[in-house]
Scaffold this motif. Structure first.
Motif, PDB file in Angstrom:
ATOM      1  N   ASP A  46     -41.536  31.151 -82.594  1.00 25.11           N
ATOM      2  CA  ASP A  46     -42.339  30.775 -81.170  1.00 25.11           C
ATOM      3  C   ASP A  46     -43.705  31.395 -81.156  1.00 25.11           C
ATOM      4  O   ASP A  46     -43.835  32.736 -81.315  1.00 25.11           O
ATOM      5  CB  ASP A  46     -41.663  31.352 -80.064  1.00 25.11           C
ATOM      6  CG  ASP A  46     -41.744  30.943 -78.719  1.00 25.11           C
ATOM      7  OD1 ASP A  46     -43.055  31.519 -78.129  1.00 25.11           O
ATOM      8  OD2 ASP A  46     -41.429  29.878 -78.122  1.00 25.11           O
ATOM      9  N   ASP A 103     -45.710  21.227 -80.311  1.00 23.39           N
ATOM     10  CA  ASP A 103     -44.492  20.699 -79.635  1.00 23.39           C
ATOM     11  C   ASP A 103     -44.394  19.232 -79.662  1.00 23.39           C
ATOM     12  O   ASP A 103     -43.405  18.855 -79.740  1.00 23.39           O
ATOM     13  CB  ASP A 103     -44.544  21.526 -78.277  1.00 23.39           C
ATOM     14  CG  ASP A 103     -44.353  22.918 -78.179  1.00 23.39           C
ATOM     15  OD1 ASP A 103     -44.109  23.619 -79.181  1.00 23.39           O
ATOM     16  OD2 ASP A 103     -44.903  23.617 -77.177  1.00 23.39           O
ATOM     17  N   ARG A 148     -38.823  28.401 -82.089  1.00 22.97           N
ATOM     18  CA  ARG A 148     -39.243  27.979 -81.032  1.00 22.97           C
ATOM     19  C   ARG A 148     -38.170  27.005 -80.195  1.00 22.97           C
ATOM     20  O   ARG A 148     -37.874  26.129 -80.806  1.00 22.97           O
ATOM     21  CB  ARG A 148     -40.458  27.042 -81.329  1.00 22.97           C
ATOM     22  CG  ARG A 148     -41.106  26.298 -80.234  1.00 22.97           C
ATOM     23  CD  ARG A 148     -41.943  27.040 -79.311  1.00 22.97           C
ATOM     24  NE  ARG A 148     -42.778  26.328 -78.491  1.00 22.97           N
ATOM     25  CZ  ARG A 148     -43.290  26.874 -77.185  1.00 22.97           C
ATOM     26  NH1 ARG A 148     -42.933  27.911 -76.962  1.00 22.97           N
ATOM     27  NH2 ARG A 148     -44.202  26.070 -76.574  1.00 22.97           N
TER      28      ARG A 148
END
Length: 430
Positions: A82, A234, A91
């Motif tokens: 993360d 992401d 993450r």
């Protein structure tokens, strides 16, 4: 009967059918528990949600031909630590997949607008600290806001596979803050995936009840630069997971069952992305980084850095279609320089539109929910601008649908060719 009249009649009948189904489902929910049980005694998935004190709100009814289903996804990128909280390890992300649902799913449990833990944080912190809505905490039941999506309803096979859209919210906004437009697009035949950027989003609730909140804001320029880099990573990871899902694998970290017929229902050769504010900027950056995204929309997101210099995507442009939508609000952040730079440097198709009388929050659920809060006229105008909320919603729905229909479905509504008498609030710039 003219073609326009026929289309209008069909839309009216479709909306009436959706409303009738919703009414029947509502009636079933109001019956005594035993009478409302489905055949065989099975209870709806997820059970009853706790009722919070405060006013309950509702989102506008989608007008497309499809009912809408929704399914959460808990995703873990085990190949990436993360970036905001390295001590947390891999993450973790939360997404929600909204999709055209089969009629048989119409009486499934209503999908939650916010989970209870996230709603509590939104009420206590986000609504005023980040969104500046001007409401008193404890007066609104955000978790109880009525949506029009049905949890885990079977996916509509007819008309599929469906083009895919990714929605990225603004800084300080949860992914749920764009649900009204998301549900509308899903009702029009799109699979729309909303994604929170954990620890940059104000609150993210995971299936085990944990609520991850935003990290402390550092120097604004550095924070925004990092936030965009993380959002792009992401988004690319999300697209990888959607490919696995579409191929028949379940990417959910907890193994939560997926809705029937979801595998194979996504057309990943027709992917678009849109977002509000920082999410609109992220849509441009993600397109620059990933050729799988074929079309994008920036809803009032700056393409300049915090110091006023143009962002790289504004300097280099894009080779695929991109739509820029801003407002004429004097209190809004000035998107004009970045928009001009982007359009000058982009070799691909682009348009710049301006929603007259709107404000920055007009592209979010604030447009649908703020008018229900009973705020004084000055506060409401400060939140939304002077444009009538119903007109703003109708206009936004029309232009987003027309844009993605044109570039992901090969349609041509001509709505993007120039000003329309049907939508006088939308001005073409340049």
């Amino acid at each position: 009967m003219t073609t326009h009249q026929t289309t209008l009649a069909r839309r009216t009948l479709t909306a009436a059918a959706v409303a009738a189904t919703a009414a029947l489902c509502t009636l079933g929910a109001a019956l005594p528990a035993q009478a409302a049980q489905p055949a065989g005694g099975a209870r709806p998935a997820g059970g009853a949600r706790p009722v919070a004190a405060g006013q309950r709100l509702s989102l506008p009814v989608p007008t497309g031909r499809y009912q809408v289903g929704a399914a959460p996804l808990h995703l873990v990128d085990r190949g990436r630590t993360d970036p905001w909280r390295p001590e947390q390890g891999a993450r973790e992300l939360m997404a929600t997949v909204y999709y055209p649902a089969a009629q048989a799913g119409g009486c499934r449990e209503q999908a939650p607008y916010m989970l209870p833990g996230a709603a509590a944080h939104f009420d206590a912190v986000t609504a005023d600290t980040f969104l500046d809505l001007g409401i008193t905490p404890g007066t609104t039941d955000w978790a109880g806001t009525a949506t029009h999506a049905r949890q885990d309803a079977p996916v509509a096979v007819q008309g599929g596979p469906h083009p895919v859209l990714v929605y990225s919210p603004g800084l300080g906004e949860p992914r749920t803050w764009g649900t009204a437009l998301v549900e509308q697009l899903a009702s029009q035949g799109y699979v729309v995936v909303t994604l929170d950027s954990t620890y940059e989003a104000p609150e993210v609730q995971f299936p085990d009840g944990r609520v991850a909140t935003i990290v402390p804001l550092t120097e604004p320029g550095a924070f925004i630069t990092k936030a965009l880099e993380v959002r792009v990573a992401d988004t690319r990871f999300l697209l990888d997971q959607l490919a696995l899902l579409n191929g028949g694998r379940n990417p959910d970290a907890d193994g939560r069952p997926l809705p029937a017929h979801l595998a194979g229902a996504l057309d990943l050769d027709r992917v678009g992305m849109y977002g509000h504010s920082l999410g609109g900027t992220a849509a441009a950056d993600a397109m620059a980084a990933d050729p799988r995204i074929k079309a994008g929309v920036d809803l009032d997101g700056n393409l300049t850095n915090f110091d006023g210099s143009p962002m790289p995507v504004a300097q280099h442009g894009l080779d695929r279609p991109f739509l820029l939508v801003g407002t004429d609000s004097p209190t809004d952040g000035d998107t004009a320089p970045g928009f001009r730079q982007f359009r000058a440097d982009t070799p691909g198709w682009s348009r710049e539109l301006q929603l007259q009388g709107a404000d920055h929050a007009s592209f979010t659920d604030a447009e649908a929910l703020v008018p229900q809060l009973g705020l004084d006229p000055a506060t409401r105008t400060r939140d939304l601008g002077s444009l009538d909320p119903a007109v703003a919603l109708r206009t936004e729905r029309a232009y987003l649908t027309a844009y993605f229909d044109q570039w992901l479905r090969g349609g041509d509504s001509r709505l993007l060719d120039g000003p329309s008498a049907a939508y006088p609030a939308m001005r073409f710039v340049g």
